[in-house]
Design an enzyme around this catalytic site. Structure first.
Site, mmCIF file in Angstrom:
data_model
loop_
_atom_site.group_PDB
_atom_site.id
_atom_site.type_symbol
_atom_site.label_atom_id
_atom_site.label_comp_id
_atom_site.label_asym_id
_atom_site.label_seq_id
_atom_site.Cartn_x
_atom_site.Cartn_y
_atom_site.Cartn_z
ATOM 1 N N GLY A 270 0.818 -1.203 0.000
ATOM 2 C CA GLY A 270 0.000 0.000 0.000
ATOM 3 C C GLY A 270 0.854 1.256 0.000
ATOM 4 N N PRO A 313 2.473 -3.939 -3.395
ATOM 5 C CG PRO A 313 3.679 -3.575 -5.331
ATOM 6 C CD PRO A 313 3.241 -4.655 -4.407
ATOM 7 N N GLY A 314 0.424 -2.254 -4.311
ATOM 8 C CA GLY A 314 -0.819 -1.525 -4.552
ATOM 9 C C GLY A 314 -0.716 -0.513 -5.670
ATOM 10 N NE ARG A 315 -2.980 4.157 -3.270
ATOM 11 C CZ ARG A 315 -4.150 4.638 -2.844
ATOM 12 N NH1 ARG A 315 -4.570 5.800 -3.287
ATOM 13 N NH2 ARG A 315 -4.863 3.980 -1.972
ATOM 14 C CB CYS A 387 -27.876 16.222 -9.848
ATOM 15 S SG CYS A 387 -29.095 17.327 -9.147
#
Length: 477
Positions: A270, A313-315, A387
Site C-alpha cells: 500500500g 505495493p498496490g497503487r 447533480c
C-alpha cells in the site's frame, strides 16, 4: 499575482501553471510544440478526437517499468539474505485482461478480491498458481472455484473461512495453500478509510487470536499453512508502520515455527504515490532496503531463518502511470465569504469516474491539456457534472486564468482506484480506458454507451432501441 487566500497551505502559487512535475505525471508526459500534453507519444487532442472524454489514459511503458523496478528492488534487497521475493499486483487498483497480462509478463503475481477479478485473471490465461485471493467475505462459490482451479494462495480472513476453505479443498481432493491475515494493531498514517490494521475494523484476525487460528488451519490435512499476512493500509508514505508490523509478525512467526513450517511472510504494502507536488515519496529501493534490514535483523535476533517474502505495493505500480482527460464545459466565479473568488471549472465527468475526492478528500493535480498559456494562474475548483454538491474532481488547483469552455483538462495520477470505483451515477456511462505506447493508442476497456445502460432495464423494449438516446448523453466514439 499573489496566492489566493482560499488556497490550502500545501498548494504553492506556481510560477508556471503549465508545468508538469515529473513526480506526479507519467514518465512520458511532456508538451508538444503546440503546447498540447503528450503521453506515450500521443497528444491529448488526438486522444480526445479518437475516443472522446472523459477518458482514462494509461502509459503502458510506465506501468511495466514501475512493476519491474519494484520487482527488482525487493529482489536485490533480499538477495543477501538468501530468500526469494514475490510481488503481487493489486487487481482492485485497476484490472483489465491486458493489464493482467502485462503483470504476468513482468514477473509479478496477481491479487484478486472477488469472483469477477478472478474471472479477468482466467480470461487473461494467467497461471492460477500465481494468484492470491483476498477478501473478508468470500462466497462459498468463490472459494470453491478458487480451489477447483488450483489457485495459488487463499488469504484466510476469519475463523469461519478456515472451515469453508478446508471443506472445498476436501471436495476437490486438493491441499490448498493459505495465508492468515493478521490485524497487527499498527495505526498507519493515512485516511481512516484506508487504514486496515486498526483494532476496530473488518479485516483480519487479532494478533492475540492468531496462534489458535493457525492451530485450526494445521488441524486440516486439506490445508497447507504458508504464513502470515499483514496489510496496514494504503497510500502510506512513512515506513515506520510497515516496519513495526513486520516486527510484530515476526515475533508471532517465530512462535508458530515450534508447531510446524512457516515458509513465507507477506508484509503487505500500500505504498503511497505523489498526487501533488507536496507529496514526498521515498524511492522504492529505499523502502525495500529498510524492509530487508529490519526483517534480517529481527530474524537474527529471534534465531530463526528468514522466510520467503511477499509484498503488495498496490497503487504504486499503476497509479502514477494514468491520467484522466476531460473537456471543460462551464466556468463560474463564486465570491466566498465576501473576501475572495473561487473559480468553478466544470467538466464532462465527475464523481462517477473519480470517487476518491468525495470519498477520501483526496487531492489531485490538473493541467490544461490542449495548450499552454502565459495567463496569470487562478485558483480553481474542478467540478463534475453530477447533480451533487460534493461532486468535485480537484478541490484546489491553480490553472491559467484564461481557461475556457472547450479546453481539455488532464488530471494526473488517476491510474488506480478511479475506473475501479466508477459508477453510472446520473446514468452516465463509464469512460473508456486507453493504453498509449510509442506513439500509438488502443482501447483496453471500451466506453459504455446508452444501450449498455438501458439493456439491463426490464422496461427497455426492442422498439426503444430506435430512440437516438445518445444525442442527450455524452457522445460515443
Amino acid at each position: 499575482m499573489t496566492a489566493s487566500p482560499l488556497a490550502p497551505e500545501r498548494l504553492a502559487h506556481p510560477d508556471d501553471a503549465n508545468a508538469l512535475d515529473p513526480r506526479v505525471w507519467p514518465a512520458s508526459a511532456g508538451r508538444a510544440a503546440s503546447g498540447a500534453l503528450v503521453i506515450g507519444g500521443v497528444s491529448a487532442p488526438a486522444l480526445h478526437a479518437a475516443y472522446g472524454t472523459p477518458l482514462y489514459v494509461i502509459d503502458e511503458t510506465d506501468v511495466r517499468a514501475r512493476a519491474a523496478r519494484i520487482r527488482d528492488a525487493f529482489a536485490a534487497a533480499f538477495a543477501p539474505l538468501g530468500v526469494r521475493t514475490t510481488v503481487y499486483y493489486a487487481g482492485k487498483a485497476f484490472l483489465s485482461i491486458e493489464v493482467a497480462r502485462w503483470m504476468a509478463e513482468e514477473g509479478l503475481s496477481l491479487d484478486v478480491c472477488s469472483g469477477g477479478e478472478l474471472a479477468v485473471a482466467e480470461a487473461a490465461d494467467l497461471d492460477p498458481r500465481r494468484l492470491g485471493f483476498h477478501g473478508n467475505n468470500k462466497s462459498l462459490a468463490e472459494i470453491d472455484h478458487a480451489v477447483e482451479i488450483g489457485l495459488g494462495t487463499i488469504v484466510i480472513d476469519s475463523l469461519a473461512e478456515i472451515e469453508r476453505v478446508a471443506q472445498a479443498a476436501e471436495r476437490h481432493g486438493r491441499r490448498q495453500n493459505v495465508r492468515l491475515r493478521i490485524n497487527s494493531g499498527v495505526h498507519a498514517s493515512t485516511h481512516e478509510y484506508l487504514a486496515t490494521a486498526r483494532e476496530d475494523q473488518k479485516f483480519g484476525i487479532p494478533l492475540a487470536d492468531a496462534a489458535d487460528a493457525v492451530a485450526r488451519i494445521r488441524s486440516h490435512s486439506s490445508l497447507r499453512f504458508l504464513g502470515l499476512h499483514s496489510h496496514i493500509g494504503s497510500q502510506i508514505f512513512e515506513s515506520g508502520g510497515f516496519l513495526e508490523a513486520a516486527r510484530r509478525l515476526l515475533e508471532l512467526h517465530a512462535t508458530l515455527l515450534e508447531g510446524g513450517e512457516v515458509p513465507e511472510l507477506n508484509i503487505g504494502g500500500g505504498f503511497g504515490i505523489a498526487y501533488t507536488s507536496a507529496d514526498e515519496v521515498a524511492p522504492i529501493e529505499t523502502i525495500a532496503a529498510d524492509f530487508a534490514e529490519v526483517i534480517g535483523s529481527e530474524c537474527a535476533r529471534l534465531g530463526i531463518p528468514v522466510p520467503a517474502i511477499a509484498i503488495e505495493p498496490g497503487r504504486a505500480i499503476i497509479g502514477p502511470a494514468g491520467i484522466t482527460l476531460y473537456e471543460v464545459g462551464t466556468i463560474k466565479d463564486v465570491l466566498v465569504e465576501g473576501a475572495a473568488v473561487r473559480r468553478y471549472v466544470s467538466v464532462d465527468g465527475g464523481m462517477s469516474d473519480n470517487l476518491r475526492t468525495a470519498l477520501y478528500h483526496a487531492d489531485y493535480t490538473a493541467r490544461l491539456a490542449n495548450r499552454v498559456t502565459d495567463a496569470d494562474p487562478a485558483l480553481v475548483r474542478v467540478a463534475g457534472k453530477h447533480c451533487e454538491s460534493g461532486d468535485i474532481v480537484v478541490r484546489d488547483e491553480y490553472l491559467p486564468g484564461d481557461v475556457r469552455p472547450g479546453d481539455l483538462l488532464a488530471v494526473a495520477a488517476t491510474g488506480a482506484y478511479c475506473w475501479s470505483l466508477s459508477s453510472n451515477y446520473n446514468y452516465l456511462g463509464r469512460p473508456a480506458v486507453v493504453a498509449v505506447r510509442d506513439g500509438g493508442s488502443r482501447v483496453l476497456i471500451r466506453r459504455e454507451n446508452a444501450h449498455d445502460l438501458l439493456r439491463r432495464d426490464s422496461g427497455y423494449s426492442s422498439g426503444a432501441e430506435e430512440i437516438d438516446i445518445d444525442t442527450i448523453l455524452d457522445r460515443e466514439h
